[in-house]
Design an enzyme around this catalytic site. Sequence first.
Site, PDB file in Angstrom:
ATOM      1  N   PRO A  37       0.821  -1.207   0.000  1.00 26.36           N
ATOM      2  CG  PRO A  37      -0.055  -1.073   2.149  1.00 26.36           C
ATOM      3  CD  PRO A  37       0.656  -2.003   1.224  1.00 26.36           C
ATOM      4  CD  GLU A 260      -6.338 -13.800   8.984  1.00 23.14           C
ATOM      5  OE1 GLU A 260      -5.601 -14.762   8.729  1.00 23.14           O
ATOM      6  OE2 GLU A 260      -6.940 -13.169   8.091  1.00 23.14           O
TER       7      GLU A 260
HETATM    8 ZN    ZN Z   1      -8.957 -15.662   5.077  1.00 25.73          ZN
END
Ligand code: ZN
Length: 448
Positions: A37, A260
């Site tokens: 980014p 996650e």
């Molecule tokens: Zn994922």
Amino acid sequence: MTEAKEELREIVQFLADPRQFTRLGGRAPKGVLLVGPPGTGKTLLARAIAGEAKVPFLSINGSEFIEMFVGLGAARVRDLFQQARDLAPCILFIDEIDAVGKVRAGAILTGGNEEKEQTLGQLLAEMDGFDSSKGVIILAATNRPEILDPALLRAGRFDRQVLIDNPDQRGRLQILQVHCKNIKADPQLSLEHIASLTPGFSGADLANLVNEAALFAVRRNGDLVTESDFDHAIERIVAGLEQRSKIMHPEEKRRIAFHEMGHATVSLTLGPSEKVHKVSIVPRGLGALGYTIRRPTEDRYLMDEHEMLKKIAVLLGGRAAEVLFLKSTSTGAADDLVKATDLARAMVTRFGMSEAIGLSVLEEKELTYLASPQLPRISPYSEETAKSIDHEVKSILEKGLRLALKELNTYRTFIEQGALELIRKETLEEEDVVQLWDQHVQSAKVSA
Ligand code: ZN
């Protein structure tokens, strides 16, 4: 940037002594693409490589090729490469390469097609005709890897990609320490605390934050920059960042943490081939589809059917955790779904792993470099076969999801604990995960 630095160290070594690398006939890397980014220091890093290797640094912005008169873009590329050859060993850095390297279909719509194509064509030709053993490394940077022409990413061109993402908490602390050397900070000021308040900030955002805080202190006629100056500055910058939707809300943070942990858990429990290196909820600056640069799908290694299914289960682990713990789905799994679907489709159409489809290879032809993406794809099979492929792919994905859900259900407390830790620390390193896992397995044994 520990990982990125590790990957780029080799480039420095190569530039410092190219012969060392080619001594045994090996080929040195030609092009490296820095992906990340805005504001994460890609240009700084490229410059630092040149500095470290003590070689000249040639740099140009991709848009400079385009803004020229017709026909000059390609000529400029030629000149630039000639210059690089003369200066070798050196680094040639192309910032915002997406300006020249966009997929060509877009150019047809926006006009100016021919000019851009000539420039890109010249760039590709120069890279191909380049002898990397002479010690020129081409670095390029982009924050939009998904729009790059695939031809740029082929072997021998920008075949290495290094992700430069927004810093995690520890990274932010280190960046703050660097910038705070330049201001008169209150000794009471806790940079750890400020680092914990600024997830989603890039290096440039943090530099801006330190400066804003100093300005606040000046405005109130203070002698030192205090924590409350930082609070004010954070408020102001966060408001700006929120508009650019870079900041996570606590609810989102929770969701991402469970997501996650879902991936991590399935990957931990489904066998030794998968390892969890790092679990992190630091906002990815590149959006869900950020880092899916076209690399060969997982067919470089030999994988058996069971392993492929495991892989799909790991990919779907994030979605499964959201369903299981938050009772709803989100857009966060988009990238995982793409990868899982690709894998399932490959099992059916390429590896002959579906009984219903059998052994025939039914892959659609990949678009060649010259073909226009606007042309309809030509399927080598009937509509009926297409239907059964879809059916088979779907059933493999469902199997993967069931597998993931089963694993997650078994290790609920581990996931809940891990998610809490993640929300607190943002990043869990491999040893943190292992430790938590051992603790959990231990306590499970005790209660059993
Ligand atoms: Zn994922």
